[in-house]
Design a protein around this motif. Structure first.
Motif, mmCIF file in Angstrom:
data_model
loop_
_atom_site.group_PDB
_atom_site.id
_atom_site.type_symbol
_atom_site.label_atom_id
_atom_site.label_comp_id
_atom_site.label_asym_id
_atom_site.label_seq_id
_atom_site.Cartn_x
_atom_site.Cartn_y
_atom_site.Cartn_z
ATOM 1 N N LEU A 73 -15.637 -1.800 -7.326
ATOM 2 C CA LEU A 73 -14.278 -1.254 -6.050
ATOM 3 C C LEU A 73 -13.282 -1.903 -7.099
ATOM 4 C CD1 LEU A 73 -13.376 -1.032 -3.451
ATOM 5 C CD2 LEU A 73 -13.746 -3.651 -3.000
ATOM 6 N N VAL A 74 -12.382 -0.461 -6.604
ATOM 7 C CA VAL A 74 -10.960 -1.193 -7.114
ATOM 8 C C VAL A 74 -9.905 -0.594 -6.188
ATOM 9 C CG1 VAL A 74 -9.246 0.404 -8.737
ATOM 10 C CG2 VAL A 74 -10.997 0.216 -10.102
ATOM 11 N N ILE A 75 -9.124 -1.694 -6.198
ATOM 12 C CA ILE A 75 -8.362 -1.581 -4.981
ATOM 13 C C ILE A 75 -6.913 -1.095 -5.594
ATOM 14 C CG2 ILE A 75 -6.986 -3.174 -3.276
ATOM 15 C CD1 ILE A 75 -9.719 -5.114 -3.313
ATOM 16 N N ILE A 76 -6.312 -0.216 -4.824
ATOM 17 C CA ILE A 76 -5.375 0.217 -4.985
ATOM 18 C C ILE A 76 -4.274 0.299 -4.337
ATOM 19 C CG2 ILE A 76 -3.954 2.959 -5.827
ATOM 20 C CD1 ILE A 76 -7.097 4.158 -6.308
ATOM 21 N N GLN A 77 -2.837 -0.724 -4.172
ATOM 22 C CA GLN A 77 -2.087 -0.377 -3.690
ATOM 23 C C GLN A 77 -0.791 0.156 -3.759
ATOM 24 O OE1 GLN A 77 -2.189 -3.047 -1.537
ATOM 25 N NE2 GLN A 77 -0.310 -2.342 -0.171
ATOM 26 N N GLY A 78 -0.321 0.400 -2.851
ATOM 27 C CA GLY A 78 0.658 1.719 -2.450
ATOM 28 C C GLY A 78 1.839 0.690 -2.314
ATOM 29 N N ALA A 79 3.375 1.415 -2.029
ATOM 30 C CA ALA A 79 4.336 0.684 -1.633
ATOM 31 C C ALA A 79 3.756 0.170 -0.630
ATOM 32 C CB ALA A 79 5.788 1.841 -1.656
ATOM 33 N N ASP A 80 4.936 -0.842 -0.171
ATOM 34 C CA ASP A 80 4.376 -1.986 1.175
ATOM 35 C C ASP A 80 5.916 -2.851 1.029
ATOM 36 O OD1 ASP A 80 3.516 -5.441 0.202
ATOM 37 O OD2 ASP A 80 3.948 -3.663 -1.006
ATOM 38 N N ALA A 81 6.157 -2.518 2.493
ATOM 39 C CA ALA A 81 6.928 -3.269 2.935
ATOM 40 C C ALA A 81 7.210 -3.873 4.401
ATOM 41 C CB ALA A 81 8.410 -2.495 2.477
ATOM 42 N N TYR A 82 8.004 -5.231 4.424
ATOM 43 C CA TYR A 82 8.033 -5.929 6.002
ATOM 44 C C TYR A 82 9.218 -4.843 6.541
ATOM 45 C CZ TYR A 82 10.200 -9.097 9.207
ATOM 46 O OH TYR A 82 11.168 -9.372 10.664
ATOM 47 N N VAL A 83 9.165 -4.374 8.413
ATOM 48 C CA VAL A 83 9.386 -3.946 8.741
ATOM 49 C C VAL A 83 10.574 -5.171 10.325
ATOM 50 C CG1 VAL A 83 9.272 -2.054 10.570
ATOM 51 C CG2 VAL A 83 8.008 -1.777 8.554
ATOM 52 N N SER A 84 10.754 -5.129 9.819
ATOM 53 C CA SER A 84 12.455 -5.702 10.488
ATOM 54 C C SER A 84 11.968 -5.129 12.189
ATOM 55 C CB SER A 84 13.387 -6.358 10.406
ATOM 56 O OG SER A 84 14.256 -7.326 11.125
ATOM 57 N N PRO A 85 12.194 -5.865 13.462
ATOM 58 C CA PRO A 85 12.021 -5.065 15.141
ATOM 59 C C PRO A 85 13.148 -4.727 15.397
ATOM 60 C CG PRO A 85 11.159 -7.314 15.013
ATOM 61 C CD PRO A 85 11.044 -6.840 13.727
ATOM 62 N N SER A 86 14.440 -5.811 14.325
ATOM 63 C CA SER A 86 15.480 -4.827 14.526
ATOM 64 C C SER A 86 15.799 -3.075 14.037
ATOM 65 C CB SER A 86 16.710 -5.573 14.014
ATOM 66 O OG SER A 86 16.350 -5.858 12.703
ATOM 67 N N TRP A 87 15.040 -2.780 13.435
ATOM 68 C CA TRP A 87 15.425 -1.166 13.027
ATOM 69 C C TRP A 87 14.864 -0.243 14.059
ATOM 70 C CZ3 TRP A 87 12.699 -1.746 7.575
ATOM 71 C CH2 TRP A 87 13.088 -2.928 6.557
ATOM 72 N N TYR A 88 13.736 -0.512 14.393
ATOM 73 C CA TYR A 88 13.785 -0.043 15.939
ATOM 74 C C TYR A 88 14.536 0.483 17.235
ATOM 75 C CZ TYR A 88 8.979 -1.075 14.367
ATOM 76 O OH TYR A 88 7.628 -1.243 13.545
ATOM 77 N N ALA A 89 14.872 1.684 17.324
ATOM 78 C CA ALA A 89 16.026 1.505 19.032
ATOM 79 C C ALA A 89 15.311 1.531 19.645
ATOM 80 C CB ALA A 89 15.666 3.457 18.447
ATOM 81 N N SER A 90 13.817 1.574 20.264
ATOM 82 C CA SER A 90 13.383 0.925 21.145
ATOM 83 C C SER A 90 13.439 -0.607 21.211
ATOM 84 C CB SER A 90 11.686 1.002 20.392
ATOM 85 O OG SER A 90 11.133 0.531 19.759
ATOM 86 N N LYS A 91 14.292 -1.571 20.113
ATOM 87 C CA LYS A 91 14.625 -2.788 20.759
ATOM 88 C C LYS A 91 16.093 -2.525 21.447
ATOM 89 C CE LYS A 91 16.634 -7.159 18.418
ATOM 90 N NZ LYS A 91 17.286 -7.096 19.111
ATOM 91 N N ALA A 92 16.478 -1.498 21.677
ATOM 92 C CA ALA A 92 17.664 -1.772 22.570
ATOM 93 C C ALA A 92 17.516 -1.190 23.859
ATOM 94 C CB ALA A 92 18.585 -0.766 21.853
#
Length: 213
Positions: A73-92
């Motif tokens: 098995l080869v595990i390939i990892q692309g770009a990854d990042a934390y996503v803050s709920p404060s970025w969502y329009a639906s938060k408001a």
């Protein structure tokens, strides 16, 4: 790999993960247990639908000399990042949001072949260094180094080739969010300097304007 339908990687996303210059974890099961090594790889043609992954290991690394049991098995990892709920329009709008993590990954399975051959290995390292040096103003070449030195380096390494039998891939890139939320994620990632992951989110959501209706 657990892959919800809306996060299943499209063929073009799988192709991008395979050909993007990167390193990945090679995992093999041996009579001595599991062994894993992070190594740079390059995608190449071979018999079969998916081609092969080519890499190399230090000769002192036991992973090449311990025969693999079953698929490797080869595990390939692309770009990854934390996503803050404060970025969502639906938060408001309603506040029913939580943090998450965006990422792309591929689990590439296949038969591991060892290439203890200086000709194969020499061709491989030239292709690999050429791939990574392509963007430099003055790209380095294997042939810039003394021939005897390169020969010694090649003797200290062993080539490996994963003949790909199957691929499981996932792109968890906000496809389950509204168009406005996706725009917020893209803007948030770019503001944090994570442009590569932001671009992946955009590619995974090409029709997000239609979601805003």
């Amino acid at each position: 790999m657990f892959i919800p339908a809306h996060f299943a990687a499209r063929p073009e996303a799988i192709h991008d993960l395979l050909v993007r210059p990167a390193a990945a974890n090679l995992v093999t099961m041996t009579s001595q247990g599991m062994i894993a090594t992070l190594l740079p790889f390059i995608h190449g043609p071979s018999i079969g639908e998916h081609g092969a992954l080519h890499g190399h290991l230090a000769r002192n690394n036991p992973q090449w000399s311990e025969p693999a049991i079953g698929e490797s098995l080869v595990i390939i990892q692309g770009a990854d990042a934390y996503v803050s709920p404060s970025w969502y329009a639906s938060k408001a709008e309603h506040g029913r949001v939580v943090p998450t993590w965006n990422y792309s990954t591929a689990h590439v399975y296949g038969t591991l072949v060892i290439h203890d051959d200086p000709v194969w290995l020499g061709n491989h390292v030239r292709r690999l260094s050429g791939l990574h040096e392509a963007g430099f103003e003055k790209p380095w070449s294997v042939d810039d180094a003394p021939e005897r030195y390169i020969a010694g380096q090649l003797r200290a390494t062993v080539g490996i080739e994963l003949l790909i039998t199957r691929i499981e891939a996932k792109t968890k890139l906000s496809q389950n969010r509204s168009g406005a939320d996706v725009d917020g994620v893209v803007a948030g990632l770019r503001a944090r300097g994570q442009a590569e992951c932001a671009a992946d989110v955009e590619r995974a959501n090409p029709n997000r304007d239609a979601c805003r209706g």
